[in-house]
Design a protein around this motif. Structure first.
Motif, short mmCIF file in Angstrom:
data_model
loop_
_atom_site.label_atom_id
_atom_site.label_comp_id
_atom_site.label_asym_id
_atom_site.label_seq_id
_atom_site.Cartn_x
_atom_site.Cartn_y
_atom_site.Cartn_z
N ASP A 86 -85.09 31.24 8.40
CA ASP A 86 -84.70 30.11 7.54
C ASP A 86 -85.93 29.24 7.28
O ASP A 86 -86.35 28.47 8.15
N ALA A 87 -86.48 29.35 6.07
CA ALA A 87 -87.71 28.63 5.73
C ALA A 87 -87.44 27.22 5.21
O ALA A 87 -88.37 26.53 4.81
N SER A 88 -86.17 26.81 5.21
CA SER A 88 -85.87 25.43 4.83
C SER A 88 -85.99 24.49 6.03
O SER A 88 -85.91 23.27 5.89
N GLN A 89 -86.22 25.05 7.21
CA GLN A 89 -86.44 24.24 8.41
C GLN A 89 -87.82 23.59 8.36
O GLN A 89 -88.64 23.91 7.51
N TYR B 115 -89.12 37.98 6.45
CA TYR B 115 -88.62 37.44 5.19
C TYR B 115 -88.27 35.97 5.38
O TYR B 115 -87.36 35.62 6.11
N LEU B 116 -89.02 35.12 4.69
CA LEU B 116 -88.82 33.67 4.76
C LEU B 116 -87.87 33.28 3.64
O LEU B 116 -88.22 33.36 2.46
N GLY C 111 -86.95 26.07 -3.43
CA GLY C 111 -88.22 26.76 -3.64
C GLY C 111 -88.93 26.29 -4.90
O GLY C 111 -90.13 26.00 -4.88
N LEU C 112 -88.18 26.19 -6.00
CA LEU C 112 -88.78 25.73 -7.26
C LEU C 112 -89.23 24.29 -7.17
O LEU C 112 -90.27 23.91 -7.72
N ALA D 294 -91.11 29.45 -0.67
CA ALA D 294 -90.61 29.60 0.71
C ALA D 294 -91.65 29.18 1.75
O ALA D 294 -91.32 29.03 2.92
N GLY D 295 -92.90 29.02 1.33
CA GLY D 295 -93.96 28.68 2.27
C GLY D 295 -94.58 29.89 2.94
O GLY D 295 -95.21 29.78 3.99
#
Length: 209
Positions: free
Chosen positions: A188-191, A135-136, A143-144, A14-15
């Motif tokens: 949203d950690a995909s940003q 929470y990210l 993630g993987l 997630a970073g």
């Protein structure tokens, strides 16, 4: 105690560590020596020693309940030796993972029961929880993919689990966020990285006045 206890959580990839370091860089100028940065498992010599056992890729025979108990033991020592003393000195504590990680990874991921793991950690922490949890969130597949692309030299025993394990972990985190909306904030950690940093600072600025 007038300090602030803030935890950072997220599924693998997630970073989380990158964002936490960015927050340290951002708030260090304002807080100076009133900022304490720590991690779980770890944060002091005893807890770091337990960490090395838990994450050792050679320890493939470790029982799931043994793993959960080791995390709880490390957390107890971390709380009494590192976190509480810092809060008593009015520090802002940034913690890389806390109880939510155990509920998600051992309770759901290992399927030994989220309530059982929560109860174990309730004993270990005497109910001490963060004031705010960042929470990210990131889809497990992404993630993987990030782990295998960016962290090939730092893959631990939990990273090697299969996709369904990581999906159970993420689902558990999202369930916790719904149960504790006042404490857990989902980002949203995909940003892109700068957007995630900005979203995190907006939340933390509401806590760190």
């Amino acid at each position: 105690m007038n300090g602030h206890f803030i935890s950072f959580e997220g599924p693998d990839g997630a970073g989380k560590t990158t964002i936490l370091q960015a927050m340290v860089d951002h708030y260090r100028k304002r807080l100076k020596d009133q900022l304490t940065i720590t991690r779980e498992p770890g944060g002091n010599p005893i807890s770091e020693a337990i960490r090395s056992i838990i994450l050792d890729k050679e320890n493939t025979e470790m029982d799931s309940r043994t793993e959960a108990l080791l995390y709880a033991a490390a957390r107890r020592q971390h709380l009494v030796e590192t976190i509480l003393p810092a809060l008593q000195q009015n520090h802002v504590v940034f913690c890389d993972r806390y109880v939510d990680s155990s509920i998600a990874y051992q309770g759901a991921g290992r399927m030994i029961g989220e309530k059982a793991v929560y109860d174990m950690n309730l004993f270990a922490t005497e109910g001490e929880l963060p004031e705010k949890t960042i929470y990210l969130d990131v889809p497990s597949e992404l993630g993987l993919k990030r782990i295998m692309t960016n962290r090939t030299d730092d893959v631990d025993r939990l990273d090697l689990e299969k996709l369904d394990f990581h999906q159970r972990v993420r689902d558990s985190y999202l369930k916790l966020a719904k149960e504790y909306p006042e404490r857990i904030v989902v980002i949203d950690a995909s940003q892109d990285l700068e957007t995630v940093k900005g979203d995190t600072i907006k939340i933390l600025d509401q806590v760190i006045k």
